[in-house]
Design a protein around this motif. Structure first.
Motif, PDB file in Angstrom:
ATOM      1  N   LYS A  60       0.799  -1.232   0.000  1.00 43.70           N
ATOM      2  CA  LYS A  60       0.000   0.000   0.000  1.00 43.70           C
ATOM      3  C   LYS A  60       0.830   1.281   0.000  1.00 43.70           C
ATOM      4  N   ALA A  61       2.114   1.185   0.310  1.00 41.70           N
ATOM      5  CA  ALA A  61       2.935   2.405   0.377  1.00 41.70           C
ATOM      6  C   ALA A  61       4.398   2.026   0.258  1.00 41.70           C
ATOM      7  N   ILE A  62       5.191   2.992  -0.179  1.00 38.89           N
ATOM      8  CA  ILE A  62       6.630   2.773  -0.376  1.00 38.89           C
ATOM      9  C   ILE A  62       7.393   3.833   0.411  1.00 38.89           C
ATOM     10  N   THR A 282      23.952  18.498  15.709  1.00 45.21           N
ATOM     11  CA  THR A 282      22.525  18.648  15.997  1.00 45.21           C
ATOM     12  C   THR A 282      21.823  18.429  14.670  1.00 45.21           C
ATOM     13  N   THR A 283      20.872  17.514  14.645  1.00 46.01           N
ATOM     14  CA  THR A 283      20.257  17.158  13.362  1.00 46.01           C
ATOM     15  C   THR A 283      18.767  16.930  13.553  1.00 46.01           C
ATOM     16  N   ILE A 284      18.042  16.855  12.437  1.00 45.63           N
ATOM     17  CA  ILE A 284      16.599  16.596  12.550  1.00 45.63           C
ATOM     18  C   ILE A 284      16.379  15.095  12.622  1.00 45.63           C
ATOM     19  N   ALA A 285      15.651  14.674  13.652  1.00 45.59           N
ATOM     20  CA  ALA A 285      15.386  13.243  13.853  1.00 45.59           C
ATOM     21  C   ALA A 285      14.279  12.784  12.909  1.00 45.59           C
ATOM     22  N   TYR A 286      13.166  13.530  12.888  1.00 50.83           N
ATOM     23  CA  TYR A 286      12.041  13.203  12.009  1.00 50.83           C
ATOM     24  C   TYR A 286      10.963  14.267  12.152  1.00 50.83           C
ATOM     25  N   LYS A 287      10.088  14.294  11.167  1.00 49.43           N
ATOM     26  CA  LYS A 287       8.848  15.098  11.246  1.00 49.43           C
ATOM     27  C   LYS A 287       7.802  14.220  10.563  1.00 49.43           C
ATOM     28  N   LEU A 288       7.040  13.487  11.379  1.00 53.64           N
ATOM     29  CA  LEU A 288       6.209  12.405  10.852  1.00 53.64           C
ATOM     30  C   LEU A 288       4.820  12.888  10.434  1.00 53.64           C
ATOM     31  N   GLY A 289       4.815  13.804   9.454  1.00 53.59           N
ATOM     32  CA  GLY A 289       3.558  14.341   8.931  1.00 53.59           C
ATOM     33  C   GLY A 289       3.648  15.838   8.751  1.00 53.59           C
ATOM     34  N   ALA A 440       9.471   2.210   6.239  1.00 54.16           N
ATOM     35  CA  ALA A 440       8.152   1.589   6.024  1.00 54.16           C
ATOM     36  C   ALA A 440       7.116   2.171   6.985  1.00 54.16           C
ATOM     37  N   MET A 441       7.521   2.374   8.246  1.00 53.89           N
ATOM     38  CA  MET A 441       6.597   2.953   9.236  1.00 53.89           C
ATOM     39  C   MET A 441       6.157   4.353   8.811  1.00 53.89           C
ATOM     40  N   ALA A 442       7.134   5.168   8.378  1.00 51.92           N
ATOM     41  CA  ALA A 442       6.806   6.541   7.946  1.00 51.92           C
ATOM     42  C   ALA A 442       5.863   6.515   6.746  1.00 51.92           C
ATOM     43  N   ALA A 443       6.108   5.588   5.817  1.00 53.44           N
ATOM     44  CA  ALA A 443       5.273   5.488   4.610  1.00 53.44           C
ATOM     45  C   ALA A 443       3.858   5.034   4.963  1.00 53.44           C
ATOM     46  N   GLY A 444       3.760   4.029   5.833  1.00 51.76           N
ATOM     47  CA  GLY A 444       2.455   3.469   6.182  1.00 51.76           C
ATOM     48  C   GLY A 444       1.610   4.391   7.045  1.00 51.76           C
ATOM     49  N   ALA A 445       2.286   5.289   7.785  1.00 50.63           N
ATOM     50  CA  ALA A 445       1.562   6.188   8.699  1.00 50.63           C
ATOM     51  C   ALA A 445       1.118   7.483   8.017  1.00 50.63           C
ATOM     52  N   ALA A 446       1.539   7.684   6.758  1.00 49.20           N
ATOM     53  CA  ALA A 446       1.263   8.970   6.092  1.00 49.20           C
ATOM     54  C   ALA A 446      -0.233   9.208   5.912  1.00 49.20           C
ATOM     55  N   TRP A 452      -0.529   2.268   9.180  1.00 48.15           N
ATOM     56  CA  TRP A 452       0.437   1.959  10.241  1.00 48.15           C
ATOM     57  C   TRP A 452       0.277   2.977  11.363  1.00 48.15           C
ATOM     58  N   SER A 453      -0.052   2.513  12.552  1.00 51.94           N
ATOM     59  CA  SER A 453      -0.225   3.440  13.668  1.00 51.94           C
ATOM     60  C   SER A 453       1.097   3.621  14.406  1.00 51.94           C
ATOM     61  N   LEU A 454       1.449   4.883  14.649  1.00 55.02           N
ATOM     62  CA  LEU A 454       2.676   5.174  15.406  1.00 55.02           C
ATOM     63  C   LEU A 454       2.357   5.542  16.861  1.00 55.02           C
ATOM     64  N   ASN A 455       1.112   5.334  17.296  1.00 53.51           N
ATOM     65  CA  ASN A 455       0.782   5.571  18.706  1.00 53.51           C
ATOM     66  C   ASN A 455       1.556   4.584  19.572  1.00 53.51           C
ATOM     67  N   PRO A 456       2.206   5.097  20.644  1.00 51.31           N
ATOM     68  CA  PRO A 456       3.041   4.208  21.471  1.00 51.31           C
ATOM     69  C   PRO A 456       2.337   2.917  21.888  1.00 51.31           C
ATOM     70  N   GLY A 457       1.030   3.000  22.196  1.00 53.03           N
ATOM     71  CA  GLY A 457       0.288   1.808  22.631  1.00 53.03           C
ATOM     72  C   GLY A 457       0.135   0.753  21.544  1.00 53.03           C
ATOM     73  N   ASP A 458       0.229   1.202  20.257  1.00 51.80           N
ATOM     74  CA  ASP A 458       0.014   0.261  19.145  1.00 51.80           C
ATOM     75  C   ASP A 458       1.311  -0.355  18.628  1.00 51.80           C
ATOM     76  N   LEU A 459       2.444   0.139  19.121  1.00 52.22           N
ATOM     77  CA  LEU A 459       3.724  -0.361  18.599  1.00 52.22           C
ATOM     78  C   LEU A 459       4.035  -1.718  19.226  1.00 52.22           C
ATOM     79  N   THR A 460       4.352  -2.678  18.365  1.00 53.45           N
ATOM     80  CA  THR A 460       4.628  -4.020  18.899  1.00 53.45           C
ATOM     81  C   THR A 460       6.045  -4.081  19.459  1.00 53.45           C
ATOM     82  N   ALA A 461       6.184  -4.689  20.616  1.00 51.98           N
ATOM     83  CA  ALA A 461       7.518  -4.844  21.222  1.00 51.98           C
ATOM     84  C   ALA A 461       8.339  -5.786  20.344  1.00 51.98           C
ATOM     85  N   VAL A 462       9.587  -5.426  20.128  1.00 55.69           N
ATOM     86  CA  VAL A 462      10.459  -6.221  19.261  1.00 55.69           C
ATOM     87  C   VAL A 462      11.246  -7.201  20.135  1.00 55.69           C
TER      88      VAL A 462
END
Length: 505
Positions: A60-62, A282-289, A440-446, A452-462
Protein backbone atom coordinates in the motif's frame (compact mmCIF):
# COMPACT_ATOMS: atom_id res chain seq x y z
CA UNK A 1 8.30 -5.55 2.79
CA UNK A 2 6.78 -5.41 6.27
CA UNK A 3 3.43 -6.33 7.76
CA UNK A 4 1.88 -3.02 8.91
CA UNK A 5 0.09 -4.62 11.86
CA UNK A 6 2.96 -6.67 13.36
CA UNK A 7 6.07 -4.95 11.88
CA UNK A 8 7.17 -8.46 10.79
CA UNK A 9 9.63 -8.58 7.86
CA UNK A 10 7.84 -10.55 5.12
CA UNK A 11 10.41 -10.45 2.34
CA UNK A 12 13.53 -8.57 1.30
CA UNK A 13 16.35 -8.52 -1.22
CA UNK A 14 19.67 -6.67 -1.20
CA UNK A 15 22.36 -5.79 -3.71
CA UNK A 16 25.84 -4.45 -2.90
CA UNK A 17 26.49 -1.18 -4.74
CA UNK A 18 29.95 -0.74 -6.18
CA UNK A 19 32.09 2.07 -4.78
CA UNK A 20 34.55 3.75 -7.15
CA UNK A 21 37.83 5.27 -5.92
CA UNK A 22 39.08 7.31 -8.93
CA UNK A 23 41.77 9.08 -6.85
CA UNK A 24 43.04 8.85 -3.31
CA UNK A 25 40.35 10.09 -0.92
CA UNK A 26 37.70 10.18 -3.67
CA UNK A 27 34.62 7.94 -3.27
CA UNK A 28 31.91 7.80 -5.94
CA UNK A 29 28.88 5.72 -6.93
CA UNK A 30 27.01 5.52 -10.22
CA UNK A 31 23.51 7.05 -9.71
CA UNK A 32 22.12 4.82 -12.47
CA UNK A 33 23.52 1.73 -10.76
CA UNK A 34 21.82 2.84 -7.53
CA UNK A 35 18.52 3.19 -9.44
CA UNK A 36 19.03 -0.23 -11.11
CA UNK A 37 19.68 -1.79 -7.70
CA UNK A 38 16.32 -0.40 -6.52
CA UNK A 39 14.60 -1.95 -9.58
CA UNK A 40 16.29 -5.28 -8.91
CA UNK A 41 15.45 -5.27 -5.20
CA UNK A 42 11.79 -4.43 -5.87
CA UNK A 43 11.44 -7.08 -8.60
CA UNK A 44 13.15 -9.82 -6.56
CA UNK A 45 11.24 -8.99 -3.37
CA UNK A 46 7.92 -9.11 -5.24
CA UNK A 47 8.90 -12.50 -6.75
CA UNK A 48 9.71 -13.81 -3.25
CA UNK A 49 6.33 -12.55 -1.96
CA UNK A 50 4.54 -14.38 -4.78
CA UNK A 51 6.42 -17.59 -3.89
CA UNK A 52 5.04 -17.13 -0.34
CA UNK A 53 1.53 -16.77 -1.86
CA UNK A 54 1.29 -13.14 -0.70
CA UNK A 55 -0.63 -10.93 -3.11
CA UNK A 56 1.63 -8.02 -4.08
CA UNK A 57 -1.37 -5.75 -4.60
CA UNK A 58 -1.41 -5.68 -0.78
CA UNK A 59 1.60 -3.33 -0.93
CA UNK A 60 0.00 0.00 0.00
CA UNK A 61 2.94 2.40 0.38
CA UNK A 62 6.63 2.77 -0.38
CA UNK A 63 9.26 4.34 1.88
CA UNK A 64 12.71 5.56 0.85
CA UNK A 65 15.81 5.61 3.02
CA UNK A 66 19.28 6.60 1.88
CA UNK A 67 22.86 7.47 2.84
CA UNK A 68 22.32 11.10 3.60
CA UNK A 69 25.05 13.46 2.38
CA UNK A 70 25.84 11.64 -0.90
CA UNK A 71 25.35 14.26 -3.61
CA UNK A 72 24.08 13.95 -7.17
CA UNK A 73 23.29 16.47 -9.92
CA UNK A 74 21.26 15.44 -12.96
CA UNK A 75 19.71 16.89 -16.12
CA UNK A 76 15.93 17.24 -15.86
CA UNK A 77 15.44 17.20 -19.64
CA UNK A 78 17.33 13.93 -20.33
CA UNK A 79 16.99 12.33 -16.89
CA UNK A 80 20.72 11.54 -16.97
CA UNK A 81 23.14 12.16 -14.07
CA UNK A 82 25.75 14.79 -15.01
CA UNK A 83 28.48 13.20 -12.86
CA UNK A 84 28.87 10.26 -10.50
CA UNK A 85 27.34 10.66 -7.04
CA UNK A 86 29.96 11.96 -4.58
CA UNK A 87 29.67 9.72 -1.52
CA UNK A 88 29.33 11.16 2.01
CA UNK A 89 32.83 10.14 3.15
CA UNK A 90 34.62 11.52 0.05
CA UNK A 91 37.54 13.85 0.89
CA UNK A 92 38.16 15.74 -2.38
CA UNK A 93 36.52 18.88 -0.95
CA UNK A 94 39.24 19.48 1.65
CA UNK A 95 40.66 22.43 -0.32
CA UNK A 96 37.09 23.74 -0.91
CA UNK A 97 36.51 23.69 2.86
CA UNK A 98 39.78 25.55 3.49
CA UNK A 99 38.92 28.17 0.87
CA UNK A 100 35.46 28.69 2.42
CA UNK A 101 36.93 28.85 5.94
CA UNK A 102 39.04 31.86 4.90
CA UNK A 103 35.77 33.76 4.33
CA UNK A 104 34.49 33.05 7.86
CA UNK A 105 35.42 35.38 10.75
CA UNK A 106 38.21 33.76 12.77
CA UNK A 107 38.13 30.71 10.42
CA UNK A 108 35.55 29.26 12.81
CA UNK A 109 34.36 25.82 11.59
CA UNK A 110 31.31 26.09 13.87
CA UNK A 111 30.24 29.51 12.53
CA UNK A 112 26.97 28.13 11.08
CA UNK A 113 26.38 25.59 13.85
CA UNK A 114 23.40 27.36 15.43
CA UNK A 115 21.64 27.60 12.07
CA UNK A 116 22.52 24.19 10.62
CA UNK A 117 23.63 22.07 13.60
CA UNK A 118 26.79 21.22 11.63
CA UNK A 119 30.46 22.23 11.47
CA UNK A 120 31.97 23.18 8.10
CA UNK A 121 33.38 19.86 6.91
CA UNK A 122 34.00 17.74 3.80
CA UNK A 123 31.13 15.54 5.05
CA UNK A 124 28.09 17.64 4.09
CA UNK A 125 26.43 18.10 0.69
CA UNK A 126 26.93 21.86 0.20
CA UNK A 127 30.72 21.56 -0.16
CA UNK A 128 30.35 18.56 -2.51
CA UNK A 129 27.91 20.58 -4.63
CA UNK A 130 30.27 23.56 -4.59
CA UNK A 131 33.09 21.28 -5.86
CA UNK A 132 30.87 19.98 -8.68
CA UNK A 133 29.92 23.52 -9.73
CA UNK A 134 33.60 24.53 -9.70
CA UNK A 135 35.01 21.48 -11.47
CA UNK A 136 32.49 19.84 -13.81
CA UNK A 137 31.84 21.75 -17.03
CA UNK A 138 28.63 19.81 -17.84
CA UNK A 139 27.13 20.79 -14.49
CA UNK A 140 28.08 24.46 -14.84
CA UNK A 141 26.47 24.55 -18.29
CA UNK A 142 23.32 22.70 -17.10
CA UNK A 143 22.91 25.23 -14.26
CA UNK A 144 23.29 28.14 -16.70
CA UNK A 145 20.71 26.54 -19.05
CA UNK A 146 18.26 25.88 -16.19
CA UNK A 147 18.48 22.10 -16.71
CA UNK A 148 20.27 21.08 -13.48
CA UNK A 149 18.69 19.44 -10.44
CA UNK A 150 20.53 18.75 -7.20
CA UNK A 151 19.59 16.18 -4.62
CA UNK A 152 20.73 13.65 -2.09
CA UNK A 153 20.00 10.05 -3.17
CA UNK A 154 16.41 10.14 -1.85
CA UNK A 155 15.63 13.03 -4.23
CA UNK A 156 17.20 11.24 -7.21
CA UNK A 157 15.21 8.06 -6.46
CA UNK A 158 11.85 9.77 -5.80
CA UNK A 159 12.22 11.92 -8.94
CA UNK A 160 13.10 8.86 -11.05
CA UNK A 161 10.40 6.60 -9.57
CA UNK A 162 7.61 9.18 -9.96
CA UNK A 163 8.25 9.77 -13.68
CA UNK A 164 11.71 11.31 -14.03
CA UNK A 165 11.90 13.67 -17.02
CA UNK A 166 8.15 13.08 -17.56
CA UNK A 167 6.91 14.95 -14.50
CA UNK A 168 8.98 13.39 -11.71
CA UNK A 169 8.61 14.99 -8.26
CA UNK A 170 11.73 16.91 -7.13
CA UNK A 171 11.62 16.81 -3.33
CA UNK A 172 13.50 15.76 -0.20
CA UNK A 173 12.53 15.47 3.45
CA UNK A 174 13.62 17.53 6.46
CA UNK A 175 16.08 14.85 7.73
CA UNK A 176 18.05 14.76 4.48
CA UNK A 177 17.82 18.53 3.98
CA UNK A 178 19.32 19.02 7.45
CA UNK A 179 22.54 17.31 6.24
CA UNK A 180 23.22 19.64 3.33
CA UNK A 181 24.44 22.69 5.31
CA UNK A 182 22.05 24.81 3.24
CA UNK A 183 19.06 24.22 5.52
CA UNK A 184 17.92 26.20 8.54
CA UNK A 185 16.92 23.63 11.19
CA UNK A 186 14.69 26.18 12.99
CA UNK A 187 12.69 27.64 10.08
CA UNK A 188 12.75 24.22 8.30
CA UNK A 189 13.56 25.78 4.95
CA UNK A 190 16.49 26.44 2.65
CA UNK A 191 18.47 29.38 4.03
CA UNK A 192 19.09 32.15 1.44
CA UNK A 193 22.19 33.41 3.31
CA UNK A 194 23.76 29.95 3.40
CA UNK A 195 23.01 29.45 -0.30
CA UNK A 196 24.66 32.80 -0.95
CA UNK A 197 27.71 31.89 1.16
CA UNK A 198 28.22 28.63 -0.76
CA UNK A 199 27.17 30.41 -3.99
CA UNK A 200 24.54 27.77 -4.80
CA UNK A 201 21.54 28.71 -6.99
CA UNK A 202 18.36 27.96 -5.01
CA UNK A 203 16.39 26.95 -8.10
CA UNK A 204 18.31 23.65 -8.36
CA UNK A 205 17.31 22.58 -4.81
CA UNK A 206 14.44 20.13 -4.15
CA UNK A 207 11.26 21.13 -2.32
CA UNK A 208 11.49 20.21 1.39
CA UNK A 209 8.65 18.06 2.75
CA UNK A 210 7.95 16.17 5.99
CA UNK A 211 9.22 12.59 6.44
CA UNK A 212 5.73 11.08 6.17
CA UNK A 213 3.37 12.33 3.45
CA UNK A 214 2.46 11.33 -0.10
CA UNK A 215 5.16 12.78 -2.41
CA UNK A 216 3.91 11.11 -5.61
CA UNK A 217 2.87 7.80 -7.13
CA UNK A 218 5.04 5.03 -8.54
CA UNK A 219 4.92 5.42 -12.31
CA UNK A 220 3.25 2.95 -14.65
CA UNK A 221 5.42 0.30 -16.32
CA UNK A 222 8.45 1.24 -14.24
CA UNK A 223 9.01 -2.37 -13.19
CA UNK A 224 8.58 -5.44 -15.38
CA UNK A 225 5.66 -6.67 -13.31
CA UNK A 226 4.04 -3.21 -13.27
CA UNK A 227 2.50 -4.35 -9.98
CA UNK A 228 3.44 -1.27 -7.96
CA UNK A 229 2.04 1.22 -10.47
CA UNK A 230 0.10 3.93 -8.66
CA UNK A 231 1.37 2.94 -5.20
CA UNK A 232 2.19 6.13 -3.22
CA UNK A 233 5.75 6.91 -2.21
CA UNK A 234 4.93 8.34 1.20
CA UNK A 235 7.92 7.90 3.53
CA UNK A 236 11.35 9.47 3.28
CA UNK A 237 14.02 9.49 5.99
CA UNK A 238 17.80 9.68 5.92
CA UNK A 239 19.14 6.27 6.99
CA UNK A 240 20.06 7.23 10.56
CA UNK A 241 16.72 8.91 11.23
CA UNK A 242 14.98 5.89 9.73
CA UNK A 243 16.84 3.60 12.15
CA UNK A 244 15.84 5.84 15.09
CA UNK A 245 12.18 5.49 14.03
CA UNK A 246 12.60 1.76 13.35
CA UNK A 247 14.05 1.31 16.85
CA UNK A 248 10.95 3.17 18.16
CA UNK A 249 13.09 5.81 19.89
CA UNK A 250 10.22 8.29 20.13
CA UNK A 251 10.94 9.45 23.70
CA UNK A 252 13.45 12.15 24.72
CA UNK A 253 16.74 10.54 25.72
CA UNK A 254 16.25 7.29 23.76
CA UNK A 255 19.24 6.45 21.58
CA UNK A 256 20.36 3.92 18.98
CA UNK A 257 23.65 3.08 17.28
CA UNK A 258 23.68 1.86 13.66
CA UNK A 259 26.66 -0.15 12.42
CA UNK A 260 26.83 0.25 8.65
CA UNK A 261 29.64 1.54 6.41
CA UNK A 262 30.11 4.12 9.15
CA UNK A 263 28.72 4.13 12.66
CA UNK A 264 26.03 6.55 13.82
CA UNK A 265 24.77 7.12 17.34
CA UNK A 266 21.59 9.22 17.56
CA UNK A 267 19.83 10.41 20.70
CA UNK A 268 16.31 11.85 20.46
CA UNK A 269 16.26 15.28 22.16
CA UNK A 270 12.54 15.88 21.49
CA UNK A 271 11.19 19.16 20.13
CA UNK A 272 14.20 21.19 21.25
CA UNK A 273 17.58 21.60 19.58
CA UNK A 274 20.46 20.62 21.86
CA UNK A 275 23.82 22.00 20.73
CA UNK A 276 26.86 19.95 21.63
CA UNK A 277 29.93 21.19 23.48
CA UNK A 278 31.71 17.92 22.65
CA UNK A 279 31.85 17.65 18.86
CA UNK A 280 28.43 16.09 18.18
CA UNK A 281 26.02 17.24 15.48
CA UNK A 282 22.52 18.65 16.00
CA UNK A 283 20.26 17.16 13.36
CA UNK A 284 16.60 16.60 12.55
CA UNK A 285 15.39 13.24 13.85
CA UNK A 286 12.04 13.20 12.01
CA UNK A 287 8.85 15.10 11.25
CA UNK A 288 6.21 12.40 10.85
CA UNK A 289 3.56 14.34 8.93
CA UNK A 290 2.97 17.76 7.42
CA UNK A 291 1.24 19.09 10.54
CA UNK A 292 3.26 17.08 13.06
CA UNK A 293 6.01 18.65 15.20
CA UNK A 294 9.66 18.30 14.24
CA UNK A 295 11.89 16.26 16.56
CA UNK A 296 15.64 16.81 16.88
CA UNK A 297 18.56 14.54 17.72
CA UNK A 298 22.17 14.73 18.81
CA UNK A 299 24.37 12.63 16.57
CA UNK A 300 27.86 11.21 16.76
CA UNK A 301 29.24 10.11 13.38
CA UNK A 302 32.09 7.64 12.82
CA UNK A 303 33.25 7.50 9.18
CA UNK A 304 34.62 3.96 9.15
CA UNK A 305 32.89 0.95 10.75
CA UNK A 306 31.77 -1.76 8.28
CA UNK A 307 34.11 -0.12 5.77
CA UNK A 308 37.10 -1.39 7.82
CA UNK A 309 35.89 -4.98 7.32
CA UNK A 310 35.47 -4.30 3.60
CA UNK A 311 39.02 -2.90 3.56
CA UNK A 312 40.44 -6.05 5.22
CA UNK A 313 38.62 -8.08 2.56
CA UNK A 314 39.19 -6.01 -0.60
CA UNK A 315 42.46 -4.14 0.02
CA UNK A 316 44.46 -6.49 2.24
CA UNK A 317 42.84 -9.74 1.09
CA UNK A 318 43.23 -11.33 4.53
CA UNK A 319 39.64 -12.60 4.35
CA UNK A 320 37.45 -13.63 1.41
CA UNK A 321 34.13 -12.74 3.05
CA UNK A 322 33.14 -10.22 5.70
CA UNK A 323 31.93 -13.06 7.95
CA UNK A 324 35.49 -14.45 8.20
CA UNK A 325 36.62 -11.42 10.20
CA UNK A 326 34.47 -12.57 13.13
CA UNK A 327 36.00 -16.07 12.90
CA UNK A 328 39.59 -14.75 12.87
CA UNK A 329 38.92 -12.43 15.81
CA UNK A 330 37.20 -15.19 17.81
CA UNK A 331 40.22 -17.48 17.40
CA UNK A 332 42.51 -15.13 19.36
CA UNK A 333 40.04 -13.28 21.61
CA UNK A 334 42.49 -10.37 21.99
CA UNK A 335 44.39 -7.89 19.81
CA UNK A 336 47.57 -8.70 21.80
CA UNK A 337 48.38 -5.00 22.22
CA UNK A 338 47.71 -4.14 18.58
CA UNK A 339 45.55 -1.02 17.97
CA UNK A 340 43.91 0.03 14.71
CA UNK A 341 42.67 3.60 14.06
CA UNK A 342 40.76 3.42 10.74
CA UNK A 343 40.88 7.15 9.98
CA UNK A 344 40.79 6.53 6.21
CA UNK A 345 38.67 9.67 5.70
CA UNK A 346 40.08 11.66 8.61
CA UNK A 347 38.38 11.51 12.01
CA UNK A 348 34.74 12.50 12.40
CA UNK A 349 33.08 13.04 15.83
CA UNK A 350 34.21 14.06 18.35
CA UNK A 351 37.45 15.32 16.70
CA UNK A 352 36.47 16.60 13.21
CA UNK A 353 40.10 16.22 12.18
CA UNK A 354 40.44 15.80 8.39
CA UNK A 355 44.27 15.58 8.60
CA UNK A 356 44.14 12.20 10.41
CA UNK A 357 44.91 8.98 8.53
CA UNK A 358 44.58 5.31 9.38
CA UNK A 359 47.27 3.62 11.49
CA UNK A 360 47.91 0.17 12.95
CA UNK A 361 50.30 0.31 15.89
CA UNK A 362 51.60 -1.84 18.73
CA UNK A 363 52.80 -4.49 16.26
CA UNK A 364 55.29 -7.18 17.31
CA UNK A 365 56.69 -10.26 15.55
CA UNK A 366 53.92 -12.20 17.28
CA UNK A 367 51.11 -10.13 15.64
CA UNK A 368 49.21 -11.95 12.91
CA UNK A 369 46.10 -11.36 10.78
CA UNK A 370 43.84 -12.62 13.58
CA UNK A 371 45.07 -9.87 15.91
CA UNK A 372 44.58 -7.24 13.19
CA UNK A 373 41.02 -8.52 12.59
CA UNK A 374 40.33 -8.29 16.34
CA UNK A 375 41.85 -4.78 16.51
CA UNK A 376 39.64 -3.69 13.59
CA UNK A 377 36.48 -4.79 15.41
CA UNK A 378 37.72 -3.24 18.64
CA UNK A 379 38.28 0.06 16.78
CA UNK A 380 34.57 0.22 15.91
CA UNK A 381 33.73 -0.26 19.62
CA UNK A 382 36.26 2.33 20.86
CA UNK A 383 34.93 4.91 18.39
CA UNK A 384 31.39 4.25 19.66
CA UNK A 385 32.58 4.72 23.24
CA UNK A 386 34.11 8.11 22.39
CA UNK A 387 30.80 9.27 20.97
CA UNK A 388 28.76 7.85 23.84
CA UNK A 389 30.93 9.74 26.34
CA UNK A 390 30.43 12.97 24.40
CA UNK A 391 26.67 12.35 24.36
CA UNK A 392 26.54 11.59 28.09
CA UNK A 393 28.41 14.86 28.73
CA UNK A 394 26.00 16.86 26.54
CA UNK A 395 22.77 15.28 27.79
CA UNK A 396 23.86 14.74 31.39
CA UNK A 397 22.04 11.39 31.55
CA UNK A 398 24.29 8.38 30.90
CA UNK A 399 22.64 5.63 28.84
CA UNK A 400 21.90 2.51 30.86
CA UNK A 401 21.96 0.33 27.72
CA UNK A 402 22.70 0.78 24.02
CA UNK A 403 20.16 -0.17 21.31
CA UNK A 404 21.96 -1.31 18.17
CA UNK A 405 21.11 -2.19 14.56
CA UNK A 406 22.66 -2.48 11.11
CA UNK A 407 24.43 -5.23 9.18
CA UNK A 408 27.46 -5.47 11.47
CA UNK A 409 25.32 -6.38 14.49
CA UNK A 410 25.16 -9.95 13.13
CA UNK A 411 28.79 -10.20 14.31
CA UNK A 412 28.45 -11.61 17.84
CA UNK A 413 32.14 -11.02 18.68
CA UNK A 414 31.67 -7.33 17.84
CA UNK A 415 28.50 -7.04 19.95
CA UNK A 416 30.13 -8.69 22.99
CA UNK A 417 33.21 -6.49 22.58
CA UNK A 418 30.97 -3.41 22.40
CA UNK A 419 29.31 -4.31 25.69
CA UNK A 420 32.71 -5.00 27.32
CA UNK A 421 34.19 -1.68 26.16
CA UNK A 422 31.12 0.40 27.14
CA UNK A 423 30.55 -1.48 30.43
CA UNK A 424 26.78 -1.44 29.73
CA UNK A 425 24.45 -4.00 28.06
CA UNK A 426 24.03 -3.91 24.28
CA UNK A 427 20.52 -4.73 23.01
CA UNK A 428 19.98 -5.92 19.45
CA UNK A 429 16.55 -6.47 17.85
CA UNK A 430 16.07 -9.89 16.24
CA UNK A 431 15.46 -8.08 12.92
CA UNK A 432 18.52 -5.90 12.28
CA UNK A 433 17.09 -4.02 9.22
CA UNK A 434 15.58 -1.24 11.34
CA UNK A 435 16.47 1.42 8.75
CA UNK A 436 14.13 -0.20 6.23
CA UNK A 437 11.52 -0.68 8.97
CA UNK A 438 11.65 3.05 9.88
CA UNK A 439 11.07 4.06 6.24
CA UNK A 440 8.15 1.59 6.02
CA UNK A 441 6.60 2.95 9.24
CA UNK A 442 6.81 6.54 7.95
CA UNK A 443 5.27 5.49 4.61
CA UNK A 444 2.46 3.47 6.18
CA UNK A 445 1.56 6.19 8.70
CA UNK A 446 1.26 8.97 6.09
CA UNK A 447 -2.00 10.88 5.76
CA UNK A 448 -3.94 9.31 2.90
CA UNK A 449 -2.32 5.91 3.52
CA UNK A 450 -3.04 5.42 7.22
CA UNK A 451 -2.26 1.70 7.55
CA UNK A 452 0.44 1.96 10.24
CA UNK A 453 -0.23 3.44 13.67
CA UNK A 454 2.68 5.17 15.41
CA UNK A 455 0.78 5.57 18.71
CA UNK A 456 3.04 4.21 21.47
CA UNK A 457 0.29 1.81 22.63
CA UNK A 458 0.01 0.26 19.14
CA UNK A 459 3.72 -0.36 18.60
CA UNK A 460 4.63 -4.02 18.90
CA UNK A 461 7.52 -4.84 21.22
CA UNK A 462 10.46 -6.22 19.26
CA UNK A 463 12.22 -9.39 20.42
CA UNK A 464 15.83 -8.67 21.32
CA UNK A 465 19.17 -10.29 22.07
CA UNK A 466 21.15 -8.86 25.00
CA UNK A 467 24.94 -8.78 25.43
CA UNK A 468 26.13 -8.12 29.01
CA UNK A 469 29.65 -6.86 29.89
CA UNK A 470 31.98 -9.77 30.68
CA UNK A 471 35.30 -8.10 31.55
CA UNK A 472 36.13 -5.96 34.54
CA UNK A 473 35.84 -2.19 34.00
CA UNK A 474 39.53 -1.61 34.88
CA UNK A 475 40.66 -3.68 31.89
CA UNK A 476 38.21 -1.86 29.66
CA UNK A 477 39.60 1.53 30.86
CA UNK A 478 43.18 0.42 30.22
CA UNK A 479 42.46 -0.71 26.64
CA UNK A 480 40.48 2.48 25.95
CA UNK A 481 43.33 4.68 27.24
CA UNK A 482 45.78 2.95 24.86
CA UNK A 483 43.36 3.40 21.97
CA UNK A 484 43.20 7.16 22.74
CA UNK A 485 46.99 7.24 22.57
CA UNK A 486 46.84 5.62 19.12
CA UNK A 487 44.24 8.19 17.98
CA UNK A 488 46.63 11.03 18.90
CA UNK A 489 49.30 9.42 16.72
CA UNK A 490 46.93 9.25 13.73
CA UNK A 491 46.44 13.04 13.59
CA UNK A 492 48.23 15.59 11.46
CA UNK A 493 49.40 13.19 8.71
CA UNK A 494 47.90 14.90 5.71
CA UNK A 495 48.23 18.45 4.48
CA UNK A 496 46.18 19.87 1.63
CA UNK A 497 49.24 21.32 -0.09
CA UNK A 498 50.30 18.59 -2.51
CA UNK A 499 54.05 18.31 -3.35
CA UNK A 500 55.19 19.26 -6.84
CA UNK A 501 54.96 15.73 -8.32
CA UNK A 502 51.22 15.82 -7.66
CA UNK A 503 51.30 12.74 -5.43
CA UNK A 504 49.68 12.89 -2.00
CA UNK A 505 52.07 13.50 0.89
Amino acid sequence: VFNAKTAELLSHHQVEIQQKFPKEGWVEQDPKEILRSVHECVEKTCEKLQQLNIDITNIKAIGVSNQRETTVVWDKTTGEPLYNAIVWLDLRTQSTVERLLKRIPGKNKSYFKFRTGLPLSTYFSAVKLRWLLDNVEDIKKAVDDGRAMFGTIDSWLIWSLTGGKNGGVHCTDVTNASRTMLFNIHSLDWDPELCQFFDIPMEILPKVRSSSEIYGLMVCGFFKSGALTGVPISGCLGDQSAALVGQMCFQDGQAKNTYGTGCFLLCNTGQKCVFSEHGLLTTIAYKLGRDKPVHYALEGSVAIAGAVVRWLRDNLGIVKTSQEVEKLAAEVGTSYGCYFVPAFSGLYAPYWEPSARGIICGLTQFTNKNHIAFAALEAVCFQTREILEAMNNDCGIPLSQLQVDGGMTNNKVLMQLQSDILCIPVVKPSMPETTALGAAMAAGAAEGVGIWSLNPGDLTAVTCERFEPQINPAESECRYARWKKAVMKSMGWETSEAPSNGKPM
